[in-house]
Each structure stands twice: as C-alpha cells, then as structure tokens.
Motif scaffolding. Sequence first.
Motif, PDB file in Angstrom:
ATOM      1  N   ARG A  55       0.814  -1.220   0.000  1.00 33.54           N
ATOM      2  CA  ARG A  55       0.000   0.000   0.000  1.00 33.54           C
ATOM      3  C   ARG A  55       0.849   1.273   0.000  1.00 33.54           C
ATOM      4  O   ARG A  55       0.345   2.339  -0.351  1.00 33.54           O
ATOM      5  CB  ARG A  55      -0.920   0.016   1.225  1.00 33.54           C
ATOM      6  CG  ARG A  55      -2.046  -1.011   1.185  1.00 33.54           C
ATOM      7  CD  ARG A  55      -3.017  -0.759   2.328  1.00 33.54           C
ATOM      8  NE  ARG A  55      -4.061  -1.766   2.386  1.00 33.54           N
ATOM      9  CZ  ARG A  55      -4.087  -2.768   3.271  1.00 33.54           C
ATOM     10  NH1 ARG A  55      -3.114  -2.892   4.164  1.00 33.54           N
ATOM     11  NH2 ARG A  55      -5.072  -3.645   3.262  1.00 33.54           N
ATOM     12  N   ASP A  57       3.194   2.239  -1.932  1.00 31.43           N
ATOM     13  CA  ASP A  57       3.325   2.786  -3.293  1.00 31.43           C
ATOM     14  C   ASP A  57       4.502   3.754  -3.434  1.00 31.43           C
ATOM     15  O   ASP A  57       4.412   4.756  -4.152  1.00 31.43           O
ATOM     16  CB  ASP A  57       2.021   3.466  -3.738  1.00 31.43           C
ATOM     17  CG  ASP A  57       0.983   2.452  -4.217  1.00 31.43           C
ATOM     18  OD1 ASP A  57       1.375   1.368  -4.663  1.00 31.43           O
ATOM     19  OD2 ASP A  57      -0.216   2.760  -4.148  1.00 31.43           O
ATOM     20  N   TRP A 142       2.216  -8.549  -7.500  1.00 31.42           N
ATOM     21  CA  TRP A 142       1.686  -7.880  -8.692  1.00 31.42           C
ATOM     22  C   TRP A 142       1.542  -8.867  -9.852  1.00 31.42           C
ATOM     23  O   TRP A 142       0.589  -8.776 -10.629  1.00 31.42           O
ATOM     24  CB  TRP A 142       2.606  -6.720  -9.088  1.00 31.42           C
ATOM     25  CG  TRP A 142       2.400  -5.474  -8.280  1.00 31.42           C
ATOM     26  CD1 TRP A 142       2.683  -5.300  -6.947  1.00 31.42           C
ATOM     27  CD2 TRP A 142       1.859  -4.224  -8.729  1.00 31.42           C
ATOM     28  NE1 TRP A 142       2.362  -4.022  -6.556  1.00 31.42           N
ATOM     29  CE2 TRP A 142       1.870  -3.333  -7.633  1.00 31.42           C
ATOM     30  CE3 TRP A 142       1.403  -3.770  -9.969  1.00 31.42           C
ATOM     31  CZ2 TRP A 142       1.414  -2.021  -7.725  1.00 31.42           C
ATOM     32  CZ3 TRP A 142       0.951  -2.450 -10.066  1.00 31.42           C
ATOM     33  CH2 TRP A 142       0.948  -1.604  -8.959  1.00 31.42           C
ATOM     34  N   ASP A 145      -1.549 -11.114  -9.293  1.00 33.50           N
ATOM     35  CA  ASP A 145      -2.747 -10.314  -9.566  1.00 33.50           C
ATOM     36  C   ASP A 145      -2.977 -10.187 -11.072  1.00 33.50           C
ATOM     37  O   ASP A 145      -4.107 -10.329 -11.554  1.00 33.50           O
ATOM     38  CB  ASP A 145      -2.589  -8.932  -8.933  1.00 33.50           C
ATOM     39  CG  ASP A 145      -3.742  -8.001  -9.271  1.00 33.50           C
ATOM     40  OD1 ASP A 145      -4.842  -8.189  -8.737  1.00 33.50           O
ATOM     41  OD2 ASP A 145      -3.542  -7.092 -10.118  1.00 33.50           O
ATOM     42  N   ARG A 149      -6.196 -12.030 -13.441  1.00 30.35           N
ATOM     43  CA  ARG A 149      -7.109 -11.255 -14.279  1.00 30.35           C
ATOM     44  C   ARG A 149      -6.960 -11.593 -15.756  1.00 30.35           C
ATOM     45  O   ARG A 149      -7.881 -11.389 -16.552  1.00 30.35           O
ATOM     46  CB  ARG A 149      -6.880  -9.756 -14.044  1.00 30.35           C
ATOM     47  CG  ARG A 149      -7.342  -9.310 -12.667  1.00 30.35           C
ATOM     48  CD  ARG A 149      -7.183  -7.821 -12.431  1.00 30.35           C
ATOM     49  NE  ARG A 149      -5.781  -7.426 -12.339  1.00 30.35           N
ATOM     50  CZ  ARG A 149      -5.135  -6.682 -13.237  1.00 30.35           C
ATOM     51  NH1 ARG A 149      -5.766  -6.257 -14.321  1.00 30.35           N
ATOM     52  NH2 ARG A 149      -3.873  -6.360 -13.057  1.00 30.35           N
ATOM     53  N   ALA A 197      -2.049  -3.659 -12.292  1.00 32.26           N
ATOM     54  CA  ALA A 197      -2.884  -2.946 -11.326  1.00 32.26           C
ATOM     55  C   ALA A 197      -2.495  -1.465 -11.292  1.00 32.26           C
ATOM     56  O   ALA A 197      -1.352  -1.102 -11.589  1.00 32.26           O
ATOM     57  CB  ALA A 197      -2.724  -3.564  -9.940  1.00 32.26           C
ATOM     58  N   ALA A 198      -3.444  -0.630 -10.911  1.00 32.01           N
ATOM     59  CA  ALA A 198      -3.172   0.802 -10.833  1.00 32.01           C
ATOM     60  C   ALA A 198      -2.397   1.173  -9.574  1.00 32.01           C
ATOM     61  O   ALA A 198      -1.728   2.207  -9.529  1.00 32.01           O
ATOM     62  CB  ALA A 198      -4.482   1.586 -10.885  1.00 32.01           C
ATOM     63  N   SER A 199      -2.473   0.318  -8.550  1.00 35.50           N
ATOM     64  CA  SER A 199      -1.796   0.620  -7.289  1.00 35.50           C
ATOM     65  C   SER A 199      -1.625  -0.655  -6.475  1.00 35.50           C
ATOM     66  O   SER A 199      -2.292  -1.670  -6.724  1.00 35.50           O
ATOM     67  CB  SER A 199      -2.606   1.635  -6.470  1.00 35.50           C
ATOM     68  OG  SER A 199      -3.827   1.051  -6.051  1.00 35.50           O
ATOM     69  N   GLN A 201      -2.633  -0.894  -3.480  1.00 34.68           N
ATOM     70  CA  GLN A 201      -3.901  -1.050  -2.774  1.00 34.68           C
ATOM     71  C   GLN A 201      -4.858  -1.940  -3.562  1.00 34.68           C
ATOM     72  O   GLN A 201      -5.541  -2.791  -2.990  1.00 34.68           O
ATOM     73  CB  GLN A 201      -4.540   0.328  -2.537  1.00 34.68           C
ATOM     74  CG  GLN A 201      -5.918   0.286  -1.896  1.00 34.68           C
ATOM     75  CD  GLN A 201      -5.923  -0.283  -0.493  1.00 34.68           C
ATOM     76  OE1 GLN A 201      -4.913  -0.280   0.204  1.00 34.68           O
ATOM     77  NE2 GLN A 201      -7.069  -0.799  -0.061  1.00 34.68           N
ATOM     78  N   GLU A 202      -4.889  -1.772  -4.875  1.00 35.44           N
ATOM     79  CA  GLU A 202      -5.717  -2.635  -5.726  1.00 35.44           C
ATOM     80  C   GLU A 202      -5.302  -4.091  -5.601  1.00 35.44           C
ATOM     81  O   GLU A 202      -6.138  -4.988  -5.526  1.00 35.44           O
ATOM     82  CB  GLU A 202      -5.599  -2.206  -7.194  1.00 35.44           C
ATOM     83  CG  GLU A 202      -6.674  -1.284  -7.678  1.00 35.44           C
ATOM     84  CD  GLU A 202      -6.658  -1.153  -9.196  1.00 35.44           C
ATOM     85  OE1 GLU A 202      -6.149  -2.067  -9.879  1.00 35.44           O
ATOM     86  OE2 GLU A 202      -7.150  -0.128  -9.682  1.00 35.44           O
ATOM     87  N   GLN A 205      -6.512  -5.430  -2.260  1.00 40.92           N
ATOM     88  CA  GLN A 205      -7.976  -5.590  -2.218  1.00 40.92           C
ATOM     89  C   GLN A 205      -8.415  -6.832  -3.002  1.00 40.92           C
ATOM     90  O   GLN A 205      -9.232  -7.616  -2.531  1.00 40.92           O
ATOM     91  CB  GLN A 205      -8.653  -4.351  -2.805  1.00 40.92           C
ATOM     92  CG  GLN A 205      -8.665  -3.174  -1.853  1.00 40.92           C
ATOM     93  CD  GLN A 205      -9.355  -1.957  -2.471  1.00 40.92           C
ATOM     94  OE1 GLN A 205      -9.403  -1.788  -3.676  1.00 40.92           O
ATOM     95  NE2 GLN A 205      -9.872  -1.092  -1.611  1.00 40.92           N
ATOM     96  N   ARG A 206      -7.878  -7.006  -4.199  1.00 42.74           N
ATOM     97  CA  ARG A 206      -8.294  -8.157  -5.010  1.00 42.74           C
ATOM     98  C   ARG A 206      -7.841  -9.458  -4.371  1.00 42.74           C
ATOM     99  O   ARG A 206      -8.531 -10.472  -4.451  1.00 42.74           O
ATOM    100  CB  ARG A 206      -7.781  -8.027  -6.432  1.00 42.74           C
ATOM    101  CG  ARG A 206      -8.684  -7.157  -7.295  1.00 42.74           C
ATOM    102  CD  ARG A 206      -8.348  -7.331  -8.753  1.00 42.74           C
ATOM    103  NE  ARG A 206      -7.091  -6.706  -9.129  1.00 42.74           N
ATOM    104  CZ  ARG A 206      -6.986  -5.523  -9.705  1.00 42.74           C
ATOM    105  NH1 ARG A 206      -8.064  -4.790  -9.966  1.00 42.74           N
ATOM    106  NH2 ARG A 206      -5.800  -5.040 -10.020  1.00 42.74           N
TER     107      ARG A 206
END
Length: 211
Positions: A55, A57, A142, A145, A149, A197-199, A201-202, A205-206
């Motif tokens: 988180r 970043d 990352w 993730d 997707r 992912a954009a961040s 945090q994303e 969360q996922r």
Amino acid sequence: MTLSPELLLQAYRAGIFPMAEHRDDPELFWVDPRRRGVIPMQGFRISRSLARRLRRDDYEVTFDRDFEGVIDACADRRETWINSEIRALFTELHRRGHAHSIEVWMEDELVGGVYGLEVGGAFCGESMFSRRRDGSKIALAWLIDLLRRAGFILFDTQFLTEHLASLGAIEIPRHQYRAQLATALLVKPTLADTPLAASGQEVVQRSTQTS
C-alpha cells in the motif's frame, strides 16, 4: 546439450525443464520433480506486513520493461542454475513473446523482479530477486494479480522453498501437476491485453476478495 527455443517450449508443455549445475557449466540437464511446487491462483498469501508494504506505493512496477536486467539479477548470486545458454534461450523467448518479467523500481533503480514462461494458461515461474527488502514479494504479488485477471489457472514454482511456502505455495505430486498442466494448456489467457494494477492497494484488495 544445445536447445532451441522451440524445444524448450515443448519441454515445458510436457512438464519438464532444464537446469545447469552452476553459472559456468555449459551442460544442461532435464528436471522432472516427483513433487512440484505451485502457488494456487486463489491461494497467494499476503501477510499484514506485506499488505502494508504494497500500500505504500513508494515504488513503480513494470511489465516486460527490462527482462534481461531481471534475469541477470536473478543469476547474480553465489550459486545459480542460470548459465549462458539458459539466459540466451529465455531472452529469445522473451523477444518472441513467451517469456515475461515483472520489475520493481525505486528511485529509477531495479530493486526486485521475477521472470518466467507462459505456456497456455500456465505461468512457469523461473526465478526472482530482491535488492531491497520485499522486492521479490512485491513483484510476485503484482504478477499473481495480473495472471489471475488475464485468465491463468496454474502458477508453477518448480520447487517449494520456505520463502514460497510463506506466500501460499504448496507441493503436489507429479501426476497431479501433469493433469493441471494439461488443463492449463487448453486455456488462452489475455496477458497482452491485461494491464497491471493501478496501485498496490488494488493488488491487496483483489487478493483479499479472492483468498
């Protein structure tokens, strides 16, 4: 042993992979573990401390920006199975769109990463490295993730280490791995069309939603 990129891909599709005894050994040998390390796609474990780190970043993550930098960093250790032939083969497979890397940057410095090979809906993770604390964990989080997707169903780590086990990796018998691989080879993921992912945090969360 001198391999072609085509033969290497065929080997991974059959569930085997090559290694060298050490960096300067020109010989390769085939490996077919009786028990295989895998990270279940929904079983990647993000600890509280790693979640906090993700988180923050204060880093940048890229995909396929510096494949050679990642494989060289992975080989830059006292003991490595990555010799010049393996490096050349994977670099060529990267050029052809089969091998990929995730890079973690801090202040324009490459501080972590992971690379591997895409075969159908399986991603065969080869190696990862850290030059700063949690660099490889950030890269792996990352990557997992992204693969989820993009439609991947199998993440192969080849062997199980304590480090990987702490992130959710398990061992499965060879026959079970081969069955999962056969199913994965029928899948056509959309990696090229799936953004990172954009961040961080994303990513957290996922991971929480799918674990």
